[in-house]
Design a protein around this motif. Structure first.
Motif, PDB file in Angstrom:
ATOM      1  N   HIS A  17       4.727  -3.993   9.341  1.00 22.33           N
ATOM      2  CA  HIS A  17       5.956  -4.414   8.631  1.00 22.33           C
ATOM      3  C   HIS A  17       6.577  -5.668   9.241  1.00 22.33           C
ATOM      4  O   HIS A  17       7.770  -5.677   9.559  1.00 22.33           O
ATOM      5  CB  HIS A  17       6.984  -3.273   8.614  1.00 22.33           C
ATOM      6  N   ASP A  62       5.820  -0.857   0.083  1.00 26.43           N
ATOM      7  CA  ASP A  62       6.229   0.543  -0.040  1.00 26.43           C
ATOM      8  C   ASP A  62       7.727   0.756   0.152  1.00 26.43           C
ATOM      9  O   ASP A  62       8.278   1.697  -0.383  1.00 26.43           O
ATOM     10  CB  ASP A  62       5.449   1.419   0.954  1.00 26.43           C
ATOM     11  N   GLU A  63       8.380  -0.108   0.918  1.00 27.62           N
ATOM     12  CA  GLU A  63       9.788   0.156   1.219  1.00 27.62           C
ATOM     13  C   GLU A  63      10.682  -0.500   0.171  1.00 27.62           C
ATOM     14  O   GLU A  63      11.450  -1.408   0.437  1.00 27.62           O
ATOM     15  CB  GLU A  63      10.121  -0.303   2.645  1.00 27.62           C
ATOM     16  N   HIS A  93       1.260   4.555   3.491  1.00 27.03           N
ATOM     17  CA  HIS A  93       2.276   4.540   4.547  1.00 27.03           C
ATOM     18  C   HIS A  93       3.042   5.858   4.556  1.00 27.03           C
ATOM     19  O   HIS A  93       3.047   6.579   3.574  1.00 27.03           O
ATOM     20  CB  HIS A  93       3.268   3.400   4.299  1.00 27.03           C
TER      21      HIS A  93
HETATM   22 ZN   LIG Z   1       5.493   1.244   5.283  1.00 28.94          ZN
END
Ligand SMILES: [Zn+2]
Length: 438
Positions: free
Chosen positions: A101, A201-202, A279
């Motif tokens: 990240h 993903d976030e 993730h």
């Molecule tokens: Zn992630």
């Protein structure tokens, strides 16, 4: 329609050149996080147990900038711990170090130490891209409009011109950011010397298979030699606990994502090693069988990232050790409860703690080793398992970090019992159901 000439590796022959020149990621890889840099050996031991069963999986030690900042560690320490473990156990296969990240502002301190970079562009999703570039993208990709027949998806994907422009408008800036960060790393490190992952993903909403296809086309246009992509999947991937959501829908979309990736490799000349990265992949017991079946069906690779599950095994091991270990585990819980808001706020979207289920410190202080371990260990069948207790401690590693040497010394004193728990958790509850069960 799908000439594929736009891709920078336009056919498999060129892809072979990629495979020869670039550092490539193995078909199965397992992300492990070692917050306090004391469990690399125990984590590697779990991969060796898989190898004994005839399946090859390589470890990738991942640590994000956020984790380093909270703990006060540097990427060099992750590298040193991994190398020491590899040497001690005589691991001869590859392993990698993931700068997890990262963004342009945070990547530099990782560059000398990592050979795997997870470029996080979630913050740029939905920020408007230059309309001219959106239009140019749509013009360049007429094949993305209409019915798209993808092998191994029952019905063709269907898109309208407006939809392609909407999706491109939503993701193009993120893809351009990924390109900028990729080129920054490539310039510093040499393009052949690292593995590139892009993570999305976030963010708020999951990416559907048609969105994934459009994102992959855009990443190929940006000439990023993408080897793993981490979409946001449907359902909730809370930290350290099981998947929450519609498992059938997850399974369908996961299969479609694999089909889209196989298709995009051919059509856009992306690296043949490109695969999905899951993730917050630890502890998602109810989707491991669907994932295993899908990988088999597509003969696909996988990268699964775990991290905090190992730190919780440190606490379990301390509690199991009894005496000062148990006392320290109880103290960490009491402190975590005292800072519950501060600890939970940064993770609000990925935890689901029921405050009423958090036991009072006075009650916990009376617990035996067995009681503490049963509340914390992720055994959904155990009646004493407490997911709220577990999630609070999952985000509570900052408390242990504040204890400094007291915590680290306890890890060393109780190494044997902790290592046993770390290895067993990764092997029995993760790798086995994910890869080895039938
Ligand atoms: Zn992630």
């Amino acid at each position: 329609m799908f000439a594929g000439q736009e891709g920078f590796f336009s056919d498999l022959r060129v892809n072979q050149q990629f495979m020869n020149k670039f550092l490539t990621l193995e078909k199965l890889s397992f992300g492990v996080g070692d917050r306090f840099a004391h469990q690399a050996k125990a984590q590697l031991a779990a991969c060796m147990m898989v190898a004994k069963q005839g399946v090859e999986i390589v470890p990738v030690w991942n640590k994000s900038n956020r984790e380093h900042t909270i703990i006060g560690s540097e990427p060099a320490s992750t590298r040193a711990a991994a190398e020491a473990a590899v040497k001690a156990l005589g691991w001869k296969k590859p392993y990698h170090l993931d700068a997890d990240h990262i963004r342009l502002e945070t990547v530099d301190r990782f560059i000398p130490h990592a050979d795997f970079f997870t470029i996080d562009v979630a913050d740029s999703i939905g920020k408007p891209a230059d309309p001219k570039r959106v239009k140019a993208f749509a013009d360049r990709h007429p094949e993305l409009v209409g019915q798209i027949v993808i092998p191994q998806i029952d019905r063709p994907l269907e898109t309208t011109p407006a939809e392609v422009e909407r999706i491109a408008g939503k993701y193009l800036l993120a893809v351009q950011d990924a390109g900028k960060i990729y080129r920054h790393i490539a310039q510093a490190k040499g393009e052949a010397n690292f593995i590139t992952e892009v993570s999305m993903d976030e963010t708020d909403s999951p990416q559907t298979p048609p969105e994934l296809l459009i994102i992959l086309a855009a990443l190929a246009d940006e000439k990023i030699p993408l080897q793993t992509i981490a979409p946001k999947f449907t359902g909730r991937f809370n930290k350290g606990v099981d998947y929450v959501g519609d498992i059938k829908q997850f399974e369908r979309e996961f299969n479609e994502d694999l089909a889209v990736i196989a298709f995009a490799i051919r059509q856009y000349g992306l690296p043949a090693t490109l695969k999905l990265s899951v993730h917050s992949g630890s502890d998602k017991f109810s989707i491991y069988a669907p994932i295993r079946h899908a990988l088999k069906k597509f003969n696909a690779g996988l990268h699964l990232k775990t991290a905090g599950t190992t730190w919780l095994e440190e606490l379990i091991g301390l509690a199991e050790a009894g005496g000062d270990g148990l006392a320290l585990a109880k103290e960490i819980y009491a402190d975590a409860l005292g800072h519950v808001d501060e600890l939970c706020t940064p993770y609000a979207t990925v935890i689901d703690i029921k405050r009423a289920k958090l036991p009072a410190p006075a009650a916990v202080n009376g617990w035996t080793s067995q009681q503490f371990v049963s509340a914390l260990r992720h055994d959904p069948r155990c009646k004493d398992f407490n997911p709220s207790f577990r999630q609070l401690l999952h985000v509570g590693f900052k408390i242990a970090a504040k204890k400094g040497d007291r915590y680290l010394n306890a890890l060393e004193r109780h190494e044997a019992v902790i290592a046993k728990n770390v290895t067993e958790n990764l092997f029995e509850r993760h790798l086995k159901p994910l890869l080895l069960d039938r």
